[in-house]
Write an enzyme that holds these catalytic residues in place. Structure first.
Site, PDB file in Angstrom:
ATOM      1  N   ALA A 201       1.028  -1.577  -0.034  1.00  0.00           N
ATOM      2  CA  ALA A 201       0.019  -0.518   0.420  1.00  0.00           C
ATOM      3  C   ALA A 201       0.909   0.477  -0.617  1.00  0.00           C
ATOM      4  CB  ALA A 201      -1.260   0.216   1.265  1.00  0.00           C
ATOM      5  N   SER A 202       0.186   2.155  -0.797  1.00  0.00           N
ATOM      6  CA  SER A 202       1.192   3.809  -0.728  1.00  0.00           C
ATOM      7  C   SER A 202       3.040   3.704  -1.193  1.00  0.00           C
ATOM      8  CB  SER A 202       1.379   4.214   0.998  1.00  0.00           C
ATOM      9  OG  SER A 202       0.080   4.490   1.658  1.00  0.00           O
ATOM     10  N   MET A 203       2.604   2.491  -2.297  1.00  0.00           N
ATOM     11  CA  MET A 203       3.572   2.399  -2.785  1.00  0.00           C
ATOM     12  C   MET A 203       3.697   3.155  -4.067  1.00  0.00           C
ATOM     13  SD  MET A 203       5.525   0.588  -0.916  1.00  0.00           S
ATOM     14  CE  MET A 203       6.692   0.528  -1.918  1.00  0.00           C
TER      15      MET A 203
END
Length: 132
Positions: free
Chosen positions: A73-75
């Site tokens: 996530a949030s990559m």
């Protein structure tokens, strides 16, 4: 440790000494309990180095494998930054070089910007700024 390549001092241009050092550092993270396990992958000139360390979960029941699928996530920004830097390395993108003011790109007359504000310079790689 799983590697591809020859029996010499390097794997596809990767130093065996540095790969061993990376293995030791990553193993230390697992041993300190910072994470239950991890997989590192380095690829260069078609040769691939993969190293799976630790387990899938804190209980250690199932070992980490080189084909383990991870939820991330949030990559978006790190992945975009890596892709952009690959393009920079191939001389297909110039990072950090300001271009024309943004207003000029959308057809506003030069100098037409909100009162009291200077025109913003367009940067080709704003994702590399990582402001968040």
């Amino acid at each position: 440790m799983s590697t591809g390549g020859s029996a010499g001092g390097s794997v596809g241009g990767l130093s065996r000494t540095r790969l061993a050092r990376m293995h030791d550092i990553m193993t230390a993270h697992v041993e300190r309990g910072e994470l239950p396990g991890l997989v590192t992958l380095v690829s260069r000139h078609g040769e691939v180095y993969v190293d799976a360390i630790g387990s899938l979960a804190v209980d250690g029941a199932e070992p980490m494998r080189r084909d383990t699928v991870f939820r991330i996530a949030s990559m978006t920004k790190p992945v975009t930054a890596a892709a952009a830097m690959m393009l920079v390395e191939e001389c297909r993108l110039r990072a950090g070089r300001a271009g024309r003011p943004a207003a000029a790109r959308v057809g506003r007359p030069q100098g037409a910007h909100p009162a009291g504000q200077a025109p913003r310079r367009h940067r080709p790689c704003p994702a590399l700024d990582h402001p968040a």
